[in-house]
Design an enzyme around this catalytic site. Structure first.
Site, PDB file in Angstrom:
ATOM      1  N   SER A 140       0.894  -1.240  -0.037  1.00 35.58           N
ATOM      2  CA  SER A 140      -0.092   0.123  -0.258  1.00 35.58           C
ATOM      3  C   SER A 140       0.813   1.191  -0.095  1.00 35.58           C
ATOM      4  CB  SER A 140      -1.025  -0.220   1.214  1.00 35.58           C
ATOM      5  OG  SER A 140      -1.536   1.216   1.436  1.00 35.58           O
ATOM      6  N   TYR A 153      -1.613  -0.447  10.991  1.00 36.55           N
ATOM      7  CA  TYR A 153      -1.499  -0.830   9.517  1.00 36.55           C
ATOM      8  C   TYR A 153      -0.385  -0.673   8.603  1.00 36.55           C
ATOM      9  CZ  TYR A 153      -3.644  -0.966   4.606  1.00 36.55           C
ATOM     10  OH  TYR A 153      -3.842  -1.274   3.550  1.00 36.55           O
TER      11      TYR A 153
END
Length: 246
Positions: A140, A153
């Protein structure tokens, strides 16, 4: 070209995984699709078979090593190979660390990190034996840029990015196994639905109003990487919406 190759896709029941499975099938790959929601896998199965593609679907919880091993073995048993792995399964329950959502930290570590390790470990012996293969890991933009409420995360996605580079160094030159790390920005998928922290309501709503990437955009990026010439290893693809600043 990937025509006739065997591609395994995790988290294939919706979003990016679903789009990747379709894109690989249309390019001629045989697709093994795994996810926890088997009803959605059946819909994918029907869609690919209707278009003349070859597919097998299997219930897959990537946090369970035995299921990851079984998933890889099913593909090898059916088609004799495991040529491409797309480690797509992932969770993004963002939260501020002070709120101590420990169960969500555990989930992210188990799915986003351990799931990638388990599935990669399940296919790597087959790829090493053939001296051929391609592993695609879904990281990501959060694997590069840390943001408030994303500390855990982001940590998991930094781990995926680091793991991808380690795999490349270990296997690309000596075993002809290519490795690609995909780093999307905001994508219009169900992943925001995993956010339970009420203090992030405004963040979730603002993301909905952005002209986000589509799952098909990420699938096309993956297709570019896996269809690139054998001498070319596309190591990283960072892809953001045009309107995303960070």
């Amino acid at each position: 070209m990937i025509k006739g190759k065997v591609a395994l896709v995790t988290g294939a029941s919706s979003g990016i995984g679903h789009a990747v499975a379709l894109a690989l099938s249309r390019a001629g790959a045989k697709v093994a699709a795994g996810a926890r929601r088997t009803d959605r896998l059946e819909s994918l199965n029907q869609e690919i078979e209707k278009s003349g593609g070859e597919i097998i679907v299997q219930k897959l919880d990537v946090t369970k090593k035995a299921e990851c091993d079984s998933f890889a073995e099913a593909a090898v048993k059916k088609w004799g190979s495991a040529d491409i792995l797309v480690n797509n399964a992932g969770l993004m329950p963002l939260s501020f660390f002070k709120n101590l959502k420990v169960s969500e930290w555990d989930q992210m570590i188990d799915v986003n990190i351990k799931g990638v390790l388990y599935c990669t470990g399940a296919v790597i012996p087959h790829m090493v034996a053939k001296k051929s293969g391609h592993i695609v890991n879904m990281s990501s933009i959060a694997g590069r840029i840390v943001f408030p409420a994303g500390s855990v995360y982001c940590a998991t996605k930094h781990a995926v990015t680091a793991f991808s580079e380690g795999l490349r160094q270990e296997f690309s030159q000596h075993s002809n196994i290519r490795v690609t790390c995909i780093e999307p920005g905001v994508v219009d998928t169900e992943i925001n639905n995993t956010i339970t922290d009420a203090s992030l309501t405004k963040f979730v709503e603002s993301a909905k109003h952005m002209v986000a990437l589509k799952a098909e955009d990420i699938a096309n990026a993956i297709l570019f990487a896996v269809e690139s010439p054998a001498h070319m290893n596309v190591n990283e693809i960072l892809i953001r919406p045009t309107t995303q600043e960070r």
